[in-house]
Enzyme design. Structure first.
Site, PDB file in Angstrom:
ATOM      1  N   SER A  57     -11.264  -0.472  -0.576  1.00  0.00           N
ATOM      2  CA  SER A  57      -9.992  -0.470   0.161  1.00  0.00           C
ATOM      3  C   SER A  57     -10.214  -0.819   1.622  1.00  0.00           C
ATOM      4  O   SER A  57      -9.366  -1.432   2.269  1.00  0.00           O
ATOM      5  CB  SER A  57      -9.327   0.905   0.101  1.00  0.00           C
ATOM      6  OG  SER A  57      -8.648   1.095  -1.097  1.00  0.00           O
ATOM      7  N   ASP A 117       0.846  -1.198   0.000  1.00  0.00           N
ATOM      8  CA  ASP A 117       0.000   0.000   0.000  1.00  0.00           C
ATOM      9  C   ASP A 117       0.885   1.253   0.000  1.00  0.00           C
ATOM     10  O   ASP A 117       1.962   1.251  -0.594  1.00  0.00           O
ATOM     11  CB  ASP A 117      -0.905  -0.043   1.240  1.00  0.00           C
ATOM     12  CG  ASP A 117      -2.238   0.643   1.021  1.00  0.00           C
ATOM     13  OD1 ASP A 117      -2.246   1.878   0.911  1.00  0.00           O
ATOM     14  OD2 ASP A 117      -3.272  -0.058   0.977  1.00  0.00           O
ATOM     15  N   HIS A 161      -3.575   6.130   3.935  1.00  0.00           N
ATOM     16  CA  HIS A 161      -4.374   5.012   3.432  1.00  0.00           C
ATOM     17  C   HIS A 161      -3.856   3.672   3.944  1.00  0.00           C
ATOM     18  O   HIS A 161      -4.611   2.845   4.478  1.00  0.00           O
ATOM     19  CB  HIS A 161      -4.374   5.046   1.903  1.00  0.00           C
ATOM     20  CG  HIS A 161      -5.239   4.024   1.243  1.00  0.00           C
ATOM     21  ND1 HIS A 161      -4.808   2.747   0.971  1.00  0.00           N
ATOM     22  CD2 HIS A 161      -6.511   4.091   0.795  1.00  0.00           C
ATOM     23  CE1 HIS A 161      -5.780   2.067   0.373  1.00  0.00           C
ATOM     24  NE2 HIS A 161      -6.826   2.863   0.254  1.00  0.00           N
TER      25      HIS A 161
END
Length: 463
Positions: free
Chosen positions: A395, A161, A202
């Protein structure tokens, strides 16, 4: 990149004693002893029609629970009430309400990015774990404890990621909700060094969904709260990368001993306008990396993506990868979630309901449900941790599946070293069916059910 983005039907929160309810398999529930019956009515059903259905079935007036789901109390025998209800055209399903119990494991995390909040406050926010359309995690935590592997302890999970807030370095800080002893030194394929710090937020959100600490009186709880996280940074501070870097990250994670890899990443066409999503297997280098992971017995979990397309994901490398779509707090497909022939399973992603005709759980006319909550930071302030309210998308869905896999592997539900195929079969066989009965393009095999995945009998068809 994805936007920052039960059969057990009702799990009651016992917040008064800082506990939470743990589900049991719906297959073993006794309808005759149920105190209430949970009913899903067809879209457009009026209050008068609901009342007539309840009266004809010998039950009290329905009480609204969430979305298209109502509860009513039989005046006599629940079996007879359910039989009567299921014969009515406006009733989609009628099932016994399952009994709740305080879990043996009840984390004290306060649901805030600070100490001093109410013990157990996480449960009021994390509908994705313990809500009516959450993943039914409490019973899975109990099962893992009973098997000597609480919270997926000892399982190495790679997060491919934007990196993870795993250490203090310059202006970057370690997340207080990720235990340093469980954060491994990974690799940064953006800067080409061994410091896989997150500069976006994220990846930290994803890692926290998988493995945020439990019982630390802070923040939220991760699905596999004792698993180890291997951060692999392949996306830059804007959450972007070329596909080759993704392939490098997957291969690295395999070689570093990860048992499961989470890639909350989607591909898009570089030439299409308007923007068009592609299956992650559209890139040959990523296909090769995924095939390599499969050959080494590593499970790869991928987000289906967030452009609401009906042809992504594809079935290419179908048995090598688990594609995860996103659902809302109402139990509907998220309006952002890609769907298609290769979709395997769905998990909570938050956001707005999709418009799916005939699906009683999809109510875009109602206020949207909540998004998924975890501790992370904003790209503009990497040293300030918070619980943002705007993270939704596939996600957020994929790491729920990854966390449950870590629980399964740690507890040896399928033995010491299960193949990716057996893991996937187990998840699909124990999922809670949504939408059209059976596997379908919108929900795959259904909604992830953590307790069923860890407690249902192991058979040839269930892993």
């Amino acid at each position: 990149m994805p936007r920052s983005v039960p059969r057990l039907l009702l799990c009651l929160l016992a917040l008064a004693i800082a506990g939470l309810c743990a589900g049991a398999s719906a297959a073993t529930a006794s309808a005759a002893s149920a105190s209430r019956v949970v009913v899903r009515f067809a879209p457009g059903t009026t209050a008068a029609e609901r009342a007539r259905a309840a009266e004809a079935a010998g039950a009290t007036t329905p009480r609204h629970i969430v979305g298209a789901t109502w509860a009513l109390r039989p005046r006599a025998n629940a079996d007879a009430t359910i039989a009567q209800l299921t014969r009515r055209t406006r009733v989609v399903s009628a099932t016994p309400e399952l009994r709740a119990r305080a879990a043996a494991f009840a984390p004290n995390d306060d649901g805030l990015a600070a100490l001093g909040g109410p013990p157990g406050g996480w449960a009021a926010q994390q509908w994705d774990l313990v809500g009516p359309f959450g993943i039914n995690v409490a019973g899975a935590w109990d099962a893992a404890v009973q098997r000597g592997a609480p919270g997926g302890r000892g399982v190495r999970v790679a997060v491919v990621d934007t990196g993870v807030a795993y250490a203090n370095r310059g202006r970057l800080r370690r997340s207080p909700d990720l235990a340093p002893a469980r954060l491994l030194r990974g690799h940064d394929f953006v800067s080409n060094d061994n410091f896989a710090n997150d500069e976006n937020g994220h990846g930290t959100f994803v890692a926290s969904t998988i493995a945020a600490s439990a019982n630390n009186a802070y923040g939220m709880v991760g699905v596999a709260y004792a698993a180890s996280i291997l951060p692999v940074r392949v996306l830059d501070s804007f959450g972007e990368a070329g596909s080759a870097r993704i392939a490098e990250g997957i291969q690295y994670a395999v070689n570093r001993g990860a048992k499961v890899i989470n890639a909350s990443i989607e591909l898009t066409s570089p030439t299409a306008f308007p923007q068009r999503a592609l299956s992650i297997t559209a890139a040959p280098e990523i296909r090769e990396a995924i095939a390599y992971a499969h050959s080494q017995g590593v499970v790869v979990v991928v987000a289906s993506g967030n452009l609401g397309q009906g042809d992504v994901p594809s079935r290419r490398l179908d048995s090598n990868i688990i594609y995860v779509g996103g659902t809302t707090e109402h139990g509907c497909l998220g309006d952002y979630s890609n769907f298609g022939p290769g979709l395997d399973i769905v998990a909570p992603g938050g956001g707005d309901d999709a418009i799916l005709s005939g699906d009683a759980s999809c109510r875009p006319d109602l206020p949207p449900g909540r998004n998924v909550a975890q501790v992370t930071f904003r790209r503009s302030a990497p040293g300030r941790f918070l619980v943002p309210g705007d993270f939704h998308g596939t996600s957020m869905s994929a790491p729920h599946v990854t966390g449950v896999i870590a629980l399964m592997i740690g507890a040896r539900i399928l033995g010491a070293d299960p193949s990716p195929e057996r893991v996937q079969a187990r998840l699909e066989a124990t999922a809670r069916d949504l939408g059209t009965p059976g596997r379908d393009q919108y929900y795959g095999s259904g909604l992830l059910d953590a307790t069923a995945a860890l407690t249902a009998p192991v058979t040839a068809s269930s892993g």
